[in-house]
Design an enzyme around this catalytic site. Structure first.
Site, PDB file in Angstrom:
ATOM      1  N   LYS A   1       0.840  -1.209   0.000  1.00  0.00           N
ATOM      2  CA  LYS A   1       0.000   0.000   0.000  1.00  0.00           C
ATOM      3  C   LYS A   1       0.874   1.259   0.000  1.00  0.00           C
ATOM      4  O   LYS A   1       0.647   2.186  -0.768  1.00  0.00           O
ATOM      5  CB  LYS A   1      -0.891  -0.008   1.254  1.00  0.00           C
ATOM      6  N   ASN A   2       1.875   1.272   0.881  1.00  0.00           N
ATOM      7  CA  ASN A   2       2.657   2.498   1.057  1.00  0.00           C
ATOM      8  C   ASN A   2       3.635   2.770  -0.084  1.00  0.00           C
ATOM      9  O   ASN A   2       4.273   3.819  -0.119  1.00  0.00           O
ATOM     10  CB  ASN A   2       3.408   2.466   2.393  1.00  0.00           C
TER      11      ASN A   2
ATOM     12  N   CYS B   1      -4.628  12.292  13.662  1.00  0.00           N
ATOM     13  CA  CYS B   1      -5.456  11.106  13.459  1.00  0.00           C
ATOM     14  C   CYS B   1      -5.313  10.219  14.687  1.00  0.00           C
ATOM     15  O   CYS B   1      -4.676  10.607  15.657  1.00  0.00           O
ATOM     16  CB  CYS B   1      -5.064  10.374  12.185  1.00  0.00           C
TER      17      CYS B   1
ATOM     18  N   ARG C   1       0.074  14.571  13.375  1.00  0.00           N
ATOM     19  CA  ARG C   1       0.927  14.209  12.236  1.00  0.00           C
ATOM     20  C   ARG C   1       1.159  15.454  11.378  1.00  0.00           C
ATOM     21  O   ARG C   1       0.502  15.659  10.376  1.00  0.00           O
ATOM     22  CB  ARG C   1       0.310  13.061  11.451  1.00  0.00           C
TER      23      ARG C   1
ATOM     24  N   ASP D   1       4.572   0.369  12.073  1.00  0.00           N
ATOM     25  CA  ASP D   1       3.372  -0.257  11.516  1.00  0.00           C
ATOM     26  C   ASP D   1       3.224  -1.729  11.924  1.00  0.00           C
ATOM     27  O   ASP D   1       2.234  -2.369  11.575  1.00  0.00           O
ATOM     28  CB  ASP D   1       3.365  -0.136   9.984  1.00  0.00           C
TER      29      ASP D   1
ATOM     30  N   ARG E   1      -8.709  -0.556   4.718  1.00  0.00           N
ATOM     31  CA  ARG E   1      -7.871   0.485   4.139  1.00  0.00           C
ATOM     32  C   ARG E   1      -6.529  -0.078   3.693  1.00  0.00           C
ATOM     33  O   ARG E   1      -5.938   0.421   2.745  1.00  0.00           O
ATOM     34  CB  ARG E   1      -7.585   1.586   5.181  1.00  0.00           C
TER      35      ARG E   1
HETATM   36  C1  UD1 Z   1       4.372   6.708   6.569  1.00  0.00           C
HETATM   37  C2  UD1 Z   1       3.480   5.518   6.316  1.00  0.00           C
HETATM   38  C3  UD1 Z   1       2.864   5.030   7.633  1.00  0.00           C
HETATM   39  C4  UD1 Z   1       3.965   4.778   8.674  1.00  0.00           C
HETATM   40  C5  UD1 Z   1       4.879   5.981   8.805  1.00  0.00           C
HETATM   41  C6  UD1 Z   1       6.088   5.710   9.683  1.00  0.00           C
HETATM   42  C7  UD1 Z   1       2.691   5.945   4.063  1.00  0.00           C
HETATM   43  C8  UD1 Z   1       1.544   6.299   3.189  1.00  0.00           C
HETATM   44  N1  UD1 Z   1       2.443   5.912   5.386  1.00  0.00           N
HETATM   45  O1  UD1 Z   1       3.533   7.757   7.079  1.00  0.00           O
HETATM   46  O2  UD1 Z   1       2.161   3.819   7.367  1.00  0.00           O
HETATM   47  O3  UD1 Z   1       3.372   4.515   9.922  1.00  0.00           O
HETATM   48  O4  UD1 Z   1       5.377   6.363   7.512  1.00  0.00           O
HETATM   49  O5  UD1 Z   1       6.819   4.654   9.196  1.00  0.00           O
HETATM   50  O6  UD1 Z   1       3.772   5.651   3.606  1.00  0.00           O
HETATM   51  N2  UD1 Z   1       6.805  14.201  11.011  1.00  0.00           N
HETATM   52  C9  UD1 Z   1       7.049  15.526  11.307  1.00  0.00           C
HETATM   53  N3  UD1 Z   1       6.876  16.439  10.305  1.00  0.00           N
HETATM   54  C10 UD1 Z   1       6.496  16.100   9.036  1.00  0.00           C
HETATM   55  C11 UD1 Z   1       6.267  14.738   8.762  1.00  0.00           C
HETATM   56  C12 UD1 Z   1       6.433  13.804   9.770  1.00  0.00           C
HETATM   57  O7  UD1 Z   1       7.400  15.873  12.428  1.00  0.00           O
HETATM   58  O8  UD1 Z   1       6.369  16.979   8.188  1.00  0.00           O
HETATM   59  C13 UD1 Z   1       6.967  13.172  12.065  1.00  0.00           C
HETATM   60  C14 UD1 Z   1       5.708  12.350  12.297  1.00  0.00           C
HETATM   61  O9  UD1 Z   1       4.817  12.992  13.186  1.00  0.00           O
HETATM   62  C15 UD1 Z   1       6.274  11.079  12.867  1.00  0.00           C
HETATM   63  C16 UD1 Z   1       7.584  10.918  12.088  1.00  0.00           C
HETATM   64  O10 UD1 Z   1       7.900  12.225  11.613  1.00  0.00           O
HETATM   65  O11 UD1 Z   1       6.576  11.238  14.230  1.00  0.00           O
HETATM   66  C17 UD1 Z   1       7.534   9.959  10.930  1.00  0.00           C
HETATM   67  O12 UD1 Z   1       6.377  10.197  10.167  1.00  0.00           O
HETATM   68  P1  UD1 Z   1       6.336   9.962   8.591  1.00  0.00           P
HETATM   69  O13 UD1 Z   1       7.464   9.097   8.169  1.00  0.00           O
HETATM   70  O14 UD1 Z   1       6.198  11.282   7.906  1.00  0.00           O
HETATM   71  O15 UD1 Z   1       4.961   9.209   8.417  1.00  0.00           O
HETATM   72  P2  UD1 Z   1       4.072   9.251   7.127  1.00  0.00           P
HETATM   73  O16 UD1 Z   1       4.957   9.487   5.941  1.00  0.00           O
HETATM   74  O17 UD1 Z   1       2.898  10.131   7.338  1.00  0.00           O
END
Ligand code: UD1
Length: 421
Positions: free
Chosen positions: A22-23, A117, A122, A308, A400
């Site tokens: 999915k990701n 969420c 996030r 995850d 999902r």
């Molecule tokens: C992706 C995955 C999700 C997984 C997560 C962590 C997808 C579609 N989803 O989510 O399944 O749980 O990686 O492996 O690929 N953060 C910030 N600022 C930002 C972005 C992130 O502080 O702009 C923080 C987040 O709050 C979190 C950490 O960085 O603590 C990692 O998050 P991130 O890798 O961005 O998660 P997603 O990409 O949303």
């Protein structure tokens, strides 16, 4: 609304086919916004999130359809709209992946700011910071992120945040940089296999990306990207979930298509627990025949233990002989499954970002509530081993991200049925 009814106590035995990730599929679908001509994607899982991305892309002028063999065909037909609206983004956070491609290809992106969420706050500050570094002007209007740039310019960008690298921020900035002028260097980039898959897709379309899979990714901008055929990488999180299903039921399962090299941290923890994991002819073979040992685990960006799979590991550790500890370093509030597992007889105590799991002899079936995608998987795993019947409500969370989970589990002997409420 539907729920799963699970009668626990059967040992799982047999082979399960692992679906496409999915990701990886979601950002790759978003990346087709950058591409001229047709893209054909194979192994895209049939999931609610994928259908949601199809809806978003069609609003953005992309014609998307599946052929009789299940391959997904995507072609941009109209580039007028660059607005991903609240109604769609609020249903799926990964919608944010259209931001980089829209900005690079249509010179503007208007994307509703995703809120928090079930698994915590996030933010998307790293996405915005990265795209601003490439030369975009940013403003926040009416809850939407507005980014504009006539031409993006390559530069050096540090993408680390308070919790380490960000997967979708890396995806967004890497996608935008493919059409920027000159060289972009991303430092502290995410190393996840899904980022590698996205980079391989983009390169097949004509992008020039190197260093993917490491924390330093270099992108040499090109003039245009062209359509290609691509096969999405197998889903390591689905594979890890079924590894734990095999382990928790003292079963013997083969996960066809799963890639051991993407599951090193998971394999390491599960072997410590006492699970037998071997590279099989067609994937990974998992069996378990004895009481489990307790372990400590900490979630980390790849190649560390994935957040995850945190909830699913916790379910397994509920049945270990002794006390285990899991620390969540990516999403410190991602513990909504704790209360539900305790309702099934688990003994888990939460202290800040750490859960202490006191092993119990058995779990007992109960009605439980899924709160997010991976927590739902953890409750299904608990149901597979619990004494009696477990009802997992709100299964839309699981739909999902897991393709036909009940069919796959029933195929190896689980007693699980989807029922209308
Ligand atoms: C992706 C995955 C999700 C997984 C997560 C962590 C997808 C579609 N989803 O989510 O399944 O749980 O990686 O492996 O690929 N953060 C910030 N600022 C930002 C972005 C992130 O502080 O702009 C923080 C987040 O709050 C979190 C950490 O960085 O603590 C990692 O998050 P991130 O890798 O961005 O998660 P997603 O990409 O949303």
């Amino acid at each position: 609304m539907q729920h799963f009814e699970i009668v626990g106590g059967t040992r799982l035995k047999g082979a399960i086919d692992i679906s496409g990730a999915k990701n990886a599929a979601l950002p790759i679908m978003a990346a087709t916004l950058l591409v001229e001509g047709e893209t054909v994607l194979h192994n895209v899982p049939d999931l609610a999130d994928v259908r949601q991305m199809q809806i978003l892309l069609s609003r953005l002028g992309v014609k998307v359809h599946r052929d009789d063999e299940g391959a997904m065909h995507l072609r941009v037909e109209d580039e007028m709209n660059a607005h991903a609206e609240y109604e769609l983004v609020s249903k799926m956070r990964a919608s944010v992946c259209v931001m980089g491609p829209l900005l690079a290809k249509r010179q503007r992106a208007q994307v509703s700011m995703p809120g928090g969420c079930a698994i915590g706050d996030r933010p998307i500050d790293l996405h915005i910071r990265g795209l601003e570094s490439l030369g975009a002007d940013f403003e926040l209007a009416n809850g939407d992120v507005l980014l504009r740039a006539k031409k993006l310019m390559g530069t050096e960008i540090f993408l680390g945040g308070p919790f380490g690298s960000s997967v979708t921020a890396t995806a967004n900035v890497m996608m935008a940089a493919t059409l920027a002028q000159g060289r972009t260097i991303l430092e502290s980039a995410a190393c996840e296999p899904e980022i590698v898959d996205l980079a391989m897709f983009l390169n097949a379309c004509g992008a020039r990306i190197t260093g993917f899979g490491t924390p330093r990714i270099t992108v040499e901008g090109v003039g245009a990207l062209n359509g290609t055929d691509h096969r999405v990488v197998p889903d390591r999180i689905e594979a890890g979930t079924f590894m734990i299903a095999g382990a928790i039921t003292n079963g013997d399962v083969e996960l066809r298509g799963a890639r051991m090299e993407h599951l090193q941290a998971v394999t390491d923890r599960l072997r410590r627990v006492g699970v037998i994991i071997e590279r099989g002819e067609k994937g990974i073979a998992v069996s378990s025949a004895r009481r489990l040992e307790p372990v400590q685990a900490t979630t980390q960006p790849y190649p560390g233990f994935p957040t995850d799979l945190q909830a699913q590991l916790m379910t397994l550790l509920c049945l270990a002989d002794g006390n285990s500890m899991i620390t969540e370093k990516i999403f410190p509030d991602r513990f909504l499954h704790v209360g539900e597992l305790n309702r099934m007889g688990a003994r888990i105590r939460k202290e800040g970002p750490t859960a202490i799991i006191e092993g119990v002899k058995k779990l007992v079936g109960a009605p439980v509530m899924a709160s997010d995608l991976r927590a739902s998987a953890a409750l299904i795993l608990a149901g597979l081993v619990a004494k009696g019947t477990t009802r997992v409500h709100r299964v839309y969370h699981i739909d999902r991200g897991y393709e036909r989970i009940e069919e796959k589990l029933a195929g190896v002997g689980a007693v699980i049925r989807r029922q209308a409420e």
